[in-house]
Design a protein around this motif. Structure first.
Motif, short mmCIF file in Angstrom:
data_model
loop_
_atom_site.label_atom_id
_atom_site.label_comp_id
_atom_site.label_asym_id
_atom_site.label_seq_id
_atom_site.Cartn_x
_atom_site.Cartn_y
_atom_site.Cartn_z
N GLY A 10 0.93 -1.22 -0.05
CA GLY A 10 0.02 -0.01 -0.04
C GLY A 10 0.84 1.19 0.03
O GLY A 10 0.35 2.36 -0.11
N ASN A 11 2.23 1.17 0.00
CA ASN A 11 2.86 2.30 0.11
C ASN A 11 3.51 2.65 -1.28
O ASN A 11 4.55 3.33 -1.42
CB ASN A 11 3.81 2.43 1.21
CG ASN A 11 4.66 0.91 1.45
OD1 ASN A 11 4.34 -0.02 0.38
ND2 ASN A 11 5.34 0.72 2.41
N THR A 12 2.87 2.10 -2.33
CA THR A 12 3.34 2.48 -3.57
C THR A 12 2.94 4.04 -4.00
O THR A 12 1.88 4.36 -3.88
CB THR A 12 2.41 1.48 -4.70
OG1 THR A 12 2.79 0.10 -4.28
CG2 THR A 12 2.94 1.79 -5.97
N ILE A 13 4.06 4.61 -4.66
CA ILE A 13 3.98 6.07 -4.85
C ILE A 13 3.24 5.92 -6.26
O ILE A 13 2.56 6.85 -6.82
CB ILE A 13 5.26 6.70 -4.70
CG1 ILE A 13 5.64 6.62 -3.47
CG2 ILE A 13 5.17 8.24 -5.29
CD1 ILE A 13 7.10 6.90 -3.19
N ALA A 14 4.37 5.20 -7.45
CA ALA A 14 3.85 5.39 -8.62
C ALA A 14 4.16 3.92 -9.39
O ALA A 14 5.17 3.47 -9.01
CB ALA A 14 4.73 6.39 -9.30
N ALA A 45 3.57 14.13 -2.13
CA ALA A 45 2.23 14.79 -2.76
C ALA A 45 1.79 13.88 -3.97
O ALA A 45 0.89 14.10 -4.53
CB ALA A 45 2.31 16.27 -3.30
N GLY A 46 2.56 12.78 -4.20
CA GLY A 46 2.38 12.02 -5.37
C GLY A 46 2.30 12.42 -6.81
O GLY A 46 1.81 12.21 -7.83
N LYS A 47 3.17 13.55 -7.15
CA LYS A 47 3.49 14.26 -8.33
C LYS A 47 4.60 13.46 -9.04
O LYS A 47 5.63 14.18 -9.38
CB LYS A 47 3.98 15.58 -8.12
CG LYS A 47 2.80 16.41 -7.19
CD LYS A 47 1.98 17.33 -8.10
CE LYS A 47 1.05 18.06 -7.17
NZ LYS A 47 -0.09 18.24 -7.74
N MET A 115 7.54 3.00 -8.22
CA MET A 115 8.27 3.70 -6.82
C MET A 115 7.48 3.70 -5.56
O MET A 115 6.24 3.70 -5.74
CB MET A 115 8.33 5.06 -7.35
CG MET A 115 9.17 5.90 -6.53
SD MET A 115 9.37 7.79 -6.85
CE MET A 115 10.33 7.58 -8.44
N TYR A 116 8.18 3.32 -4.53
CA TYR A 116 7.41 2.97 -3.35
C TYR A 116 8.24 3.61 -2.07
O TYR A 116 9.20 3.75 -2.18
CB TYR A 116 7.01 1.52 -3.30
CG TYR A 116 8.11 0.57 -3.26
CD1 TYR A 116 8.83 0.18 -2.46
CD2 TYR A 116 8.55 0.14 -4.55
CE1 TYR A 116 9.77 -0.98 -2.30
CE2 TYR A 116 9.42 -0.80 -4.62
CZ TYR A 116 10.32 -1.22 -3.31
OH TYR A 116 11.21 -2.08 -3.72
N GLU A 125 11.66 0.14 -7.85
CA GLU A 125 11.86 -1.56 -8.33
C GLU A 125 12.02 -1.29 -9.88
O GLU A 125 11.61 -0.50 -10.75
CB GLU A 125 10.52 -2.11 -8.12
CG GLU A 125 10.61 -3.51 -8.62
CD GLU A 125 9.24 -4.08 -8.45
OE1 GLU A 125 9.26 -5.52 -8.56
OE2 GLU A 125 8.23 -3.60 -8.39
N ILE A 126 13.25 -1.75 -10.17
CA ILE A 126 13.98 -2.07 -11.75
C ILE A 126 13.72 -3.58 -12.22
O ILE A 126 13.93 -4.16 -11.35
CB ILE A 126 15.11 -1.15 -11.80
CG1 ILE A 126 16.27 -1.66 -11.05
CG2 ILE A 126 14.96 0.40 -11.57
CD1 ILE A 126 17.56 -1.16 -11.29
#
Length: 157
Positions: A10-14, A45-47, A115-116, A125-126
C-alpha cells in the motif's frame, strides 16, 4: 525459512504499467534513489510519473532517466527545480554487475517498474526486460480476457 520478497504494498507511489505491457520482465531489483529535498516533498504529494522512464548504465553506475517529478510551488521557491533531471540509483556492486551483464551480453533493457516507500526511504523497483513483439502483446491480452471469462463462469456455478 527465508522470507519471500513480495511486491510493494500500500505504500506504492507510482507504477509503470506500460513497462509490463511492452516488456517481458526477467529479473527485478530494488534500488535507492538520490533525491533533493523538493523532490521528496513532491513525491509525498504524489506528483511522480514513471511512464517514459528507463535506467541508464554508465561508468559502473546506474541512473534513472526520464522520470518526471513535478515541483511543488510552495516547496521549491528558492531552488531551480528540474523535473526531469537524471537521478542516481543506489545498488550493490553485484547487482550492478548483473545489470551490466544482462544489458551487454543478453540484450536486455533496464526499466523502472514501480516507486514506493520502504520505511522512510523512497525505493525504485527496476527490472531487466526483453521487448515484446506485437503478437506477444495480443497473446497476453487474449490470456487476460480468458482468465476474466473463466472467473465469471466459475462464479456462476
Amino acid at each position: 525459512m527465508a522470507k519471500k520478497k513480495g511486491k510493494p504494498s500500500g505504500n506504492t507511489i507510482a507504477l509503470n504499467k506500460r513497462a509490463r505491457h511492452d516488456y517481458f520482465i526477467e529479473d527485478t531489483f530494488e534500488a535507492g534513489l538520490v533525491l533533493q529535498g523538493w523532490e521528496v516533498k513532491s513525491i509525498r504529494a504524489g506528483k511522480v510519473n514513471l511512464a517514459e522512464s528507463y535506467v541508464l548504465l554508465k561508468d559502473g553506475e546506474a541512473f534513472l532517466f526520464g522520470c518526471h517529478i513535478t515541483p511543488l510551488i510552495s516547496a521549491s521557491t528558492h531552488v531551480v527545480a528540474d523535473p526531469t533531471r537524471t537521478r542516481k540509483l543506489l545498488l550493490h556492486d553485484r547487482e550492478l554487475a548483473q545489470l551490466f551483464r544482462g544489458v551487454e551480453q543478453q540484450g536486455y533493457t533496464v526499466v523502472a517498474l514501480a516507486m514506493y516507500w520502504k520505511q522512510h526511504r523512497v525505493k525504485l523497483e527496476i527490472g531487466c526486460a526483453k521487448g515484446k513483439k506485437m503478437h506477444d502483446k495480443r497473446a497476453t491480452e487474449k490470456e487476460r480476457e480468458w482468465n476474466k471469462a473463466k472467473e465469471r463462469i466459475m462464479k456462476r456455478h
